[in-house]
Write an enzyme that holds these catalytic residues in place. Structure first.
Site, PDB file in Angstrom:
ATOM      1  CE  LYS A 282      -4.039  -2.206   2.152  1.00 33.59           C
ATOM      2  NZ  LYS A 282      -5.491  -2.159   2.521  1.00 33.59           N
TER       3      LYS A 282
ATOM      4  NE  ARG B 167      -6.260  -9.666  -3.304  1.00 32.05           N
ATOM      5  CZ  ARG B 167      -7.781  -9.424  -4.119  1.00 32.05           C
ATOM      6  NH1 ARG B 167      -9.337  -9.475  -4.318  1.00 32.05           N
ATOM      7  NH2 ARG B 167      -7.968  -8.509  -2.451  1.00 32.05           N
TER       8      ARG B 167
HETATM    9  P1  ADP Z   1      -8.160  -3.253   1.921  1.00 28.99           P
HETATM   10  O1  ADP Z   1      -7.254  -3.942   2.059  1.00 28.99           O
HETATM   11  O2  ADP Z   1      -8.632  -4.028   3.952  1.00 28.99           O
HETATM   12  O3  ADP Z   1      -9.603  -3.611   1.874  1.00 28.99           O
HETATM   13  P2  ADP Z   1      -9.076  -0.591   1.818  1.00 28.99           P
HETATM   14  O4  ADP Z   1      -7.709   0.340   1.658  1.00 28.99           O
HETATM   15  O5  ADP Z   1      -9.215  -1.020   0.216  1.00 28.99           O
HETATM   16  O6  ADP Z   1      -8.358  -1.790   2.345  1.00 28.99           O
HETATM   17  O7  ADP Z   1     -10.439  -0.147   2.936  1.00 28.99           O
HETATM   18  C1  ADP Z   1     -11.219  -0.904   2.148  1.00 28.99           C
HETATM   19  C2  ADP Z   1     -12.533  -0.122   2.924  1.00 28.99           C
HETATM   20  O8  ADP Z   1     -12.034   0.687   3.899  1.00 28.99           O
HETATM   21  C3  ADP Z   1     -13.463   0.946   1.885  1.00 28.99           C
HETATM   22  O9  ADP Z   1     -13.349  -0.045   0.499  1.00 28.99           O
HETATM   23  C4  ADP Z   1     -13.929   1.745   1.975  1.00 28.99           C
HETATM   24  O10 ADP Z   1     -15.135   1.922   2.791  1.00 28.99           O
HETATM   25  C5  ADP Z   1     -12.333   2.123   3.840  1.00 28.99           C
HETATM   26  N1  ADP Z   1     -11.918   3.032   3.716  1.00 28.99           N
HETATM   27  C6  ADP Z   1     -10.471   3.333   3.545  1.00 28.99           C
HETATM   28  N2  ADP Z   1     -10.019   4.314   3.388  1.00 28.99           N
HETATM   29  C7  ADP Z   1     -10.167   5.274   3.722  1.00 28.99           C
HETATM   30  C8  ADP Z   1     -10.565   6.142   4.243  1.00 28.99           C
HETATM   31  N3  ADP Z   1      -9.269   6.931   3.908  1.00 28.99           N
HETATM   32  N4  ADP Z   1     -12.110   6.854   4.466  1.00 28.99           N
HETATM   33  C9  ADP Z   1     -13.001   6.935   3.888  1.00 28.99           C
HETATM   34  N5  ADP Z   1     -12.663   4.482   4.505  1.00 28.99           N
HETATM   35  C10 ADP Z   1     -12.159   4.840   3.881  1.00 28.99           C
END
Ligand code: ADP
Length: 454
Positions: free
Chosen positions: A122, A297
């Site tokens: 990330k 993936r």
């Molecule tokens: P993971 O890799 O664990 O799936 P992500 O970074 O893709 O984590 O985030 C998953 C979900 O968490 C997003 O779809 C959103 O709903 C919430 N989220 C993540 N970062 C933010 C943020 N900065 N603000 C609001 N919601 C967030």
């Protein structure tokens, strides 16, 4: 120079459940034999019965089977496989695994270990994104992990701030900080949890966007390195940051936004030398989009893209890994109609989503036009407590979104799962909710309207 792989005659599957079945079906169409690398707990499953060959790689705990690099590599080698498909979850985004597979003389069906390292991490991904000119959520991704420094950064960003595990995934390892009084405690506990769950205490901070939609683009890099996208999915219906309902395409994008986000997705994938299927995730708020992360993936929700685009992403992955897939410029890549996917979880909706396990007594997924089911277990199989409680995916396609919603409700009412509890009653309520029907839901939709399901 990486070696040019020949045609595969046997592919090993380092996964289980419905995605293992999905990969077996793609291999069957391509005339390729399959080897299921399974744990002792997965003998009663469709993938076990469907695979050409099965190899038990360890006991039920994932660390000793599905997450063990040597167990998977050795199993595939013993079975004479030329390639390994990692599915999603488990080792699918593990660069060391991709490298170990290649070192053992097999092909990893996915991007290179180098791409996984640069895009799948990330923090690295955000650095690349900056170079590629992509908009990022304001935040702090620095090396200084001292709590006092992180608090200072959080204040600078402005609350609410979300603290995330750098090595996290699957919606886990995130904490919301709403004010400075809680900051120290939440950051420390996030670091501790990151260490125990993901093996690294490193965290980063992002501004929390409190009325955002989750929109992602399916990208695909062919054997020659050309990346195109297969349009977007909306996955705003989430519980504890995990998706429950996904659709293609998003009801929320204007043509201009869709074009700009698609270009941004291809730009970062191209910089990361991406090969195969991947997903660029964004948050969209007040007409502005921000890169969230890149998943290197296949995604759980890939079928909705397949339905509207008329493609088979798993076959494309395999052909790309063989060195055989080049995007055809004559193909018109335009989404058609609307597709929705619901994740069916074996859980008790009356007990806050506690996983429900046991013998599947009777199961029916009734066929019909525009209905597709991806599932890993038949009646007579046992749902065990060892793994993710998602037991099936129901996917529908129809000419437009209102009809697709209507069809999904009908399909869920027709489907029968006896023996374990499922979230089907909740899904039907969500699909009937005014906000979902209007398409205006944000990622806080479930916590706002369905608190009892949390
Ligand atoms: P993971 O890799 O664990 O799936 P992500 O970074 O893709 O984590 O985030 C998953 C979900 O968490 C997003 O779809 C959103 O709903 C919430 N989220 C993540 N970062 C933010 C943020 N900065 N603000 C609001 N919601 C967030």
């Amino acid at each position: 120079m990486t070696k040019m792989p020949g045609k595969f005659s046997r592919i090993a599957i380092a996964n289980r459940g419905e995605v293992a079945v999905r990969i077996i079906k793609a291999c069957e169409e391509l005339g390729i034999e399959t080897v299921l690398l399974h744990s002792e707990a997965d003998i009663n499953s469709r993938a076990y019965r469907m695979a050409t060959k099965t190899i038990c790689i360890g006991p039920a705990p994932t660390a000793e089977s599905y997450l063990s690099i040597p167990a998977n590599v050795n199993g595939a080698l013993a079975a004479g496989a030329q390639a390994i498909h990692p599915g999603f979850g488990f080792l699918s985004e593990n660069a060391d695994f991709a490298e170990a597979v290649e070192k053992a003389g097999m092909t990893f069906i996915g991007p290179s270990a180098e791409s996984i390292r640069s895009l799948g991490d990330k923090v690295h991904c955000k650095e690349l994104a900056k170079k590629a000119g992509l908009p990022l959520v304001p935040g702090y991704q620095g090396e200084n992990q001292e709590v006092a420094h992180l608090i200072q950064q959080a204040e600078k960003i402005g609350y609410p701030v979300i603290v995330k595990a750098a090595a996290g995934g699957g919606g886990r390892g995130m904490k919301l900080i709403t004010n400075s009084a809680d900051a120290a405690e939440l950051i420390e506990s996030a670091q501790r949890e990151a260490q125990s769950a993901f093996g690294s205490p490193k965290v980063f901070l992002e501004k929390y966007l409190d009325r955002a939609k989750h929109i992602e683009f399916q990208i695909f890099g062919d054997s020659s390195g050309q990346v195109i996208h297969f349009f977007d999915r909306e996955c705003s219906v989430q519980r504890r940051h995990q998706k429950i309902i996904e659709e293609a395409t998003s009801p929320s994008l204007t043509d201009d936004l869709r074009r700009r986000m698609g270009e941004a997705a291809c730009a970062i994938a191209t910089v990361g030398k991406y090969k195969g299927a991947g997903t660029v995730e964004f948050l969209l708020q007040d007409g502005e989009f921000y890169l969230l992360e890149v998943n290197t993936r296949l995604q759980v929700e890939h079928p909705v893209t397949e339905e509207v685009m008329g493609v088979d992403l798993v076959k494309m992955q395999i052909l790309t890994a063989q060195g055989d897939f080049i995007h055809d410029p004559k193909q018109v890549r335009i989404p058609r109609g609307h597709s929705i996917e619901c994740r069916i979880y074996a859980e008790n909706p009356f007990m806050g989503g506690v996983p429900s396990t046991g013998l599947l007594g009777h199961v029916e997924w009734p066929e019909g036009p525009g209905r597709r089911y991806e599932y890993g277990f038949d009646q007579g199989d046992v749902i065990t407590p060892f793994y993710d409680p998602m037991i099936a995916k129901v996917i529908v396609w129809d000419e437009n979104r209102p009809r697709a919603i209507q069809k999904m409700i009908r399909v869920l009412k027709d489907s029968v799962v006896f023996g374990v509890h499922t979230n089907i009653p909740y899904l039907i309520e969500i699909l009937s909710h005014k906000e979902f029907v209007m398409g205006t839901m944000t990622t806080r939709f479930i916590e706002t309207y369905f608190a009892e399901a949390l």
